[in-house]
Scaffold this motif. Structure first.
Motif, mmCIF file in Angstrom:
data_model
loop_
_atom_site.group_PDB
_atom_site.id
_atom_site.type_symbol
_atom_site.label_atom_id
_atom_site.label_comp_id
_atom_site.label_asym_id
_atom_site.label_seq_id
_atom_site.Cartn_x
_atom_site.Cartn_y
_atom_site.Cartn_z
ATOM 1 N N LEU A 92 0.856 -1.183 0.000
ATOM 2 C CA LEU A 92 0.000 0.000 0.000
ATOM 3 C C LEU A 92 0.892 1.233 0.000
ATOM 4 N N ASP A 93 0.630 2.149 -0.918
ATOM 5 C CA ASP A 93 1.386 3.389 -1.052
ATOM 6 C C ASP A 93 0.371 4.524 -1.129
ATOM 7 N N GLN A 94 0.373 5.393 -0.124
ATOM 8 C CA GLN A 94 -0.566 6.504 -0.084
ATOM 9 C C GLN A 94 0.190 7.807 0.156
ATOM 10 N N SER A 95 -0.387 8.891 -0.333
ATOM 11 C CA SER A 95 0.236 10.186 -0.087
ATOM 12 C C SER A 95 -0.826 11.251 0.172
ATOM 13 N N HIS A 96 -0.360 12.329 0.748
ATOM 14 C CA HIS A 96 -1.164 13.513 1.031
ATOM 15 C C HIS A 96 -2.476 13.152 1.736
ATOM 16 N N SER A 97 -3.610 13.625 1.240
ATOM 17 C CA SER A 97 -4.882 13.398 1.932
ATOM 18 C C SER A 97 -5.390 11.961 1.787
ATOM 19 N N SER A 98 -4.737 11.156 0.967
ATOM 20 C CA SER A 98 -5.136 9.750 0.819
ATOM 21 C C SER A 98 -4.612 8.865 1.946
ATOM 22 N N ILE A 99 -3.695 9.388 2.761
ATOM 23 C CA ILE A 99 -3.123 8.593 3.846
ATOM 24 C C ILE A 99 -4.230 8.220 4.827
ATOM 25 N N SER A 100 -4.381 6.907 5.056
ATOM 26 C CA SER A 100 -5.484 6.430 5.872
ATOM 27 C C SER A 100 -5.101 5.175 6.658
ATOM 28 N N VAL A 101 -5.223 5.265 7.960
ATOM 29 C CA VAL A 101 -5.021 4.092 8.806
ATOM 30 C C VAL A 101 -6.061 3.032 8.472
ATOM 31 N N ASN A 102 -7.306 3.467 8.249
ATOM 32 C CA ASN A 102 -8.372 2.506 7.948
ATOM 33 C C ASN A 102 -8.069 1.703 6.696
ATOM 34 N N GLU A 103 -7.524 2.349 5.676
ATOM 35 C CA GLU A 103 -7.159 1.636 4.447
ATOM 36 C C GLU A 103 -6.043 0.630 4.728
ATOM 37 N N ALA A 104 -5.069 1.011 5.526
ATOM 38 C CA ALA A 104 -3.992 0.083 5.880
ATOM 39 C C ALA A 104 -4.553 -1.120 6.624
ATOM 40 N N VAL A 105 -5.458 -0.886 7.549
ATOM 41 C CA VAL A 105 -6.075 -1.977 8.303
ATOM 42 C C VAL A 105 -6.847 -2.889 7.362
ATOM 43 N N SER A 106 -7.570 -2.327 6.397
ATOM 44 C CA SER A 106 -8.349 -3.157 5.478
ATOM 45 C C SER A 106 -7.439 -3.995 4.583
ATOM 46 N N VAL A 107 -6.275 -3.480 4.210
ATOM 47 C CA VAL A 107 -5.322 -4.259 3.410
ATOM 48 C C VAL A 107 -4.793 -5.433 4.225
ATOM 49 N N MET A 108 -4.611 -5.233 5.520
ATOM 50 C CA MET A 108 -4.072 -6.287 6.376
ATOM 51 C C MET A 108 -5.106 -7.350 6.735
ATOM 52 N N ALA A 109 -6.388 -7.043 6.532
ATOM 53 C CA ALA A 109 -7.451 -7.982 6.919
ATOM 54 C C ALA A 109 -7.516 -9.192 6.008
#
Length: 109
Positions: A92-109
């Motif tokens: 997962l590679d995110q920048s600026h306003s796209s940075i999201s803990v929730n997205e990281a958690v969903s990738v790990m699920a």
């Protein structure tokens, strides 16, 4: 949770060789957008696994490490930027306003 400062090529090599997840947050200390993204990330980071290594890169001081990250993980350099690494690969590679803990958690699920 706490940040581990990412300051050496050896640390980056350890991240690449680690099994499981690690997270790298690249931050510009001269950028207000980067400061806001970091603050927003820290408000939500309790949603991440408690034992997950969180690395903080001050890219003004360590541009060489930032360049190495871009090369090693085949990502375009941005700031602020969050990279979720699993078993040595950027998943997962995110920048600026796209940075999201929730997205990281969903990738790990």
């Amino acid at each position: 949770m706490e940040w581990t400062k990412l300051e050496t090529a050896d640390q980056l090599e350890n991240i690449k060789n680690k099994k499981g997840y690690s997270l790298i947050f690249k931050h510009s200390t001269r950028c207000s957008i980067s400061m806001m993204a970091k603050r927003r990330f820290e408000m939500d980071w309790d949603s991440l696994p408690a034992d997950m290594p969180l690395y903080f890169l001050d890219l003004i001081k360590h541009r060489d490490i930032s360049n190495q990250i871009a090369q090693d993980f085949s990502v375009y350099h941005e700031s602020p930027q969050m990279l979720l690494i699993k078993d040595g690969e950027c998943v997962l590679d995110q920048s600026h306003s796209s940075i999201s803990v929730n997205e990281a958690v969903s990738v790990m699920a």
